[in-house]
Design a protein around this motif. Structure first.
Motif, short mmCIF file in Angstrom:
data_model
loop_
_atom_site.label_atom_id
_atom_site.label_comp_id
_atom_site.label_asym_id
_atom_site.label_seq_id
_atom_site.Cartn_x
_atom_site.Cartn_y
_atom_site.Cartn_z
N ALA A 9 2.07 10.55 19.47
CA ALA A 9 2.58 10.52 18.10
C ALA A 9 1.43 10.57 17.12
N SER A 10 1.65 11.21 16.00
CA SER A 10 0.65 11.24 14.94
C SER A 10 1.21 10.52 13.74
N ALA A 11 0.37 9.72 13.12
CA ALA A 11 0.82 9.00 11.93
C ALA A 11 0.79 9.90 10.70
N GLY A 12 0.34 11.14 10.85
CA GLY A 12 0.21 12.04 9.71
C GLY A 12 -1.13 11.86 9.04
N SER A 13 -1.40 12.73 8.10
CA SER A 13 -2.72 12.76 7.49
C SER A 13 -2.99 11.50 6.64
N PRO A 14 -4.05 10.74 6.97
CA PRO A 14 -4.37 9.56 6.16
C PRO A 14 -4.83 9.94 4.76
N ILE A 15 -5.32 11.17 4.61
CA ILE A 15 -5.77 11.63 3.29
C ILE A 15 -4.55 11.80 2.39
N LEU A 16 -3.54 12.47 2.95
CA LEU A 16 -2.31 12.67 2.17
C LEU A 16 -1.64 11.33 1.88
N ALA A 17 -1.75 10.38 2.83
CA ALA A 17 -1.14 9.06 2.62
C ALA A 17 -1.78 8.37 1.41
N MET A 18 -3.10 8.45 1.32
CA MET A 18 -3.79 7.82 0.18
C MET A 18 -3.43 8.54 -1.12
N ALA A 19 -3.35 9.87 -1.05
CA ALA A 19 -2.98 10.63 -2.25
C ALA A 19 -1.58 10.25 -2.71
N ARG A 20 -0.69 10.01 -1.74
CA ARG A 20 0.69 9.61 -2.11
C ARG A 20 0.69 8.25 -2.80
N ARG A 21 -0.13 7.34 -2.27
CA ARG A 21 -0.20 6.01 -2.90
C ARG A 21 -0.69 6.13 -4.34
N ALA A 22 -1.71 6.96 -4.52
CA ALA A 22 -2.26 7.15 -5.88
C ALA A 22 -1.20 7.75 -6.80
N ALA A 23 -0.47 8.74 -6.27
CA ALA A 23 0.55 9.41 -7.09
C ALA A 23 1.66 8.42 -7.46
N ALA A 24 2.03 7.55 -6.50
CA ALA A 24 3.10 6.59 -6.78
C ALA A 24 2.66 5.62 -7.88
N LEU A 25 1.41 5.17 -7.82
CA LEU A 25 0.92 4.25 -8.85
C LEU A 25 0.90 4.93 -10.22
N ALA A 27 2.76 7.42 -11.15
CA ALA A 27 4.15 7.60 -11.60
C ALA A 27 4.69 6.29 -12.19
N ALA A 28 4.15 5.16 -11.68
CA ALA A 28 4.59 3.85 -12.20
C ALA A 28 3.83 3.47 -13.47
N GLY A 29 3.00 4.39 -13.96
CA GLY A 29 2.34 4.15 -15.24
C GLY A 29 0.91 3.63 -15.14
N ARG A 30 0.39 3.45 -13.92
CA ARG A 30 -0.98 2.95 -13.79
C ARG A 30 -1.98 4.06 -14.11
N ASP A 31 -3.12 3.68 -14.65
CA ASP A 31 -4.19 4.63 -14.95
C ASP A 31 -5.07 4.75 -13.70
N ILE A 32 -4.85 5.82 -12.94
CA ILE A 32 -5.57 5.99 -11.67
C ILE A 32 -6.39 7.28 -11.73
N VAL A 33 -7.67 7.20 -11.40
CA VAL A 33 -8.47 8.40 -11.20
C VAL A 33 -8.35 8.75 -9.72
N LEU A 342 -8.60 1.14 -5.25
CA LEU A 342 -7.32 1.58 -5.82
C LEU A 342 -6.83 0.56 -6.85
N ASP A 343 -7.00 -0.73 -6.52
CA ASP A 343 -6.64 -1.78 -7.48
C ASP A 343 -7.47 -1.65 -8.76
N ALA A 344 -8.72 -1.15 -8.58
CA ALA A 344 -9.62 -1.02 -9.73
C ALA A 344 -9.42 0.32 -10.45
N GLY A 345 -8.42 1.10 -9.99
CA GLY A 345 -8.06 2.31 -10.73
C GLY A 345 -8.71 3.59 -10.25
N VAL A 346 -9.22 3.61 -9.00
CA VAL A 346 -9.78 4.86 -8.49
C VAL A 346 -9.37 5.03 -7.03
#
Ligand SMILES: Cc1ncc(COP(=O)(O)O)c(C=O)c1O
Length: 386
Positions: A9-25, A27-33, A342-346
């Motif tokens: 089994a593959s857990a999928g791309s960890p890079i895309l997983a991090m990008a998804r987390r950033a996108a979700a934050l 979308a929730a209004g956080r200032d993320i670089v 990520l908590d610090a906005g990057v």
């Protein structure tokens, strides 16, 4: 009859997983670089869109699984122009990005237990692709002290009678490392002594380099190994066409026809419109390559100017591609670090995703102001750590 074991089994791309987390934050209004994705922020050259728009009005059917003849011809002309390599029409196959060509090659050639040598840090997809194809990735550490380059003696020690492939990737993702012709020649010497081993030369970043030295492709440096080399390239990075999903591989006709057979039973072909756009990219004016290289170089230098002032990080200077791969100078947990950043906005990707704990990867395929702000946030978050 017993059923064979399902592929790992593959857990999928960890890079895309991090990008998804950033996108979700975000979308929730956080200032993320977001410095996660290796995705050029440019549009493709305008003639790409023009060619695709003109073609979209015509009936478009399935295409040959190895790509439309015009794209095969354009890719062959490009590799002759850029790397001085001549391939015949039966020695190239087009897929949905370099990614699918690499995957097709592993699926077409690996039998259970076959080994694939993967220099580490690696592009996160190689080991998963090998495992899903039934093979065993053999990870060879290539630390920053060695310039992230595979050393001939390490390669020699890794090769066994089960080795089916050796992967080379330069400029490397995530390291940005390049090889000199002499270094490639030394690796070729080792590979000559392993005649059953195929060589995957992933050259998807070959156009994105910050040195004037000519590019050293193993197919050019060691032409006697040509019949064992799959040279992979595409339009994603050089022409900023990641979403178009067009890449190709050059190699011996027997291997290429097996790759095409996998492609034909998978998604048949990559989209006809994308193939037409890729022809336009390869045949149109090429000045865009140098122009964008210059922009990436400016960004790299702007990012380095900030990162090099952060005592907690050791920051190797990338020679190509568009990633920084700094290391925590005093060691530490890179996954926890990426979470804290990520908590610090990057948003960054932990080095563990590339087999190199203790590092983080930052993409500089983003505008200089955003990049500098991201690096500044990293510096602030790490203040007092070293
Ligand atoms: C080293 C490497 N090879 C291949 C690919 C895939 O490229 P493509 O978009 O052509 O599938 C990537 C994408 O990030 C990459 O970093």
């Amino acid at each position: 009859m017993t059923a064979s074991a399902p592929p790992a089994a593959s857990a999928g791309s960890p890079i895309l997983a991090m990008a998804r987390r950033a996108a979700a934050l975000k979308a929730a209004g956080r200032d993320i670089v977001d410095l996660t994705l290796g995705e050029p922020d440019f549009a493709p050259p305008i003639h790409v869109a023009e060619a695709a728009m003109a073609a979209a009005a015509r009936p478009l059917g399935y295409t040959p699984s190895n790509g439309i003849p015009a794209l095969r011809a354009a890719a062959r002309a490009a590799i002759a122009r850029d790397r001085g390599l001549a391939y015949g029409d039966d020695e190239v196959s087009v897929g949905c990005g370099a990614k699918q060509v690499i995957f097709n090659a592993f699926l077409a050639t690996l039998t259970p237990g076959d080994e694939v040598v993967v220099p580490t840090p690696y592009w996160a997809s190689y080991p998963d692709m090998v495992r899903i194809s039934g093979g065993v990735p053999v990870l060879i550490p290539c630390p920053a002290e060695d310039g992230f380059r595979l050393r001939p003696e390490a390669l020699r020690a890794a090769i066994t009678p089960r080795t089916r492939w050796v992967v080379l990737n330069a400029p490397g993702n995530p390291s940005g490392a390049l090889y000199s012709p002499q270094e490639i020649a030394a690796l070729a010497d080792v590979l000559r002594a392993a005649p059953d081993c195929l060589i995957m030369s992933d050259e998807i970043y070959a156009h994105i380099r910050y040195t004037d030295a000519p590019y050293a492709s193993i197919a050019a440096v060691a032409p006697d190994l040509r019949d064992r080399i799959l040279l992979v390239d595409g339009v994603s990075k050089a022409y900023a066409m990641t979403g178009w999903r067009v890449g190709w591989g050059f190699g011996p006709s027997g291997l290429i026809s097996r790759i095409t057979a996998v492609q034909s039973q998978n998604c048949t072909q990559t989209a006809a419109l994308s193939q037409i756009g890729a022809v336009a990219a390869l045949e149109g004016p090429q000045a865009v390559l140098a122009e964008r290289n210059a922009i990436y170089r400016t960004r790299r230098d702007a990012g380095l100017a900030v990162l090099s002032t952060i005592p907690a990080l050791d920051v190797p200077v990338p020679e190509g591609a568009f990633y920084f791969f700094p290391r925590l100078a005093k060691g530490g947990d890179d996954v926890a670090l990426a979470d804290a950043l990520l908590d610090a906005g990057v948003a960054t990707v932990p080095g563990s995703a590339f087999g190199a704990p203790g590092h983080i990867r930052l993409s500089f395929a983003t505008d200089a102001a955003t990049l500098v702000e991201g690096c500044r946030r990293i510096g602030a978050a790490l203040e007092g750590r070293a």
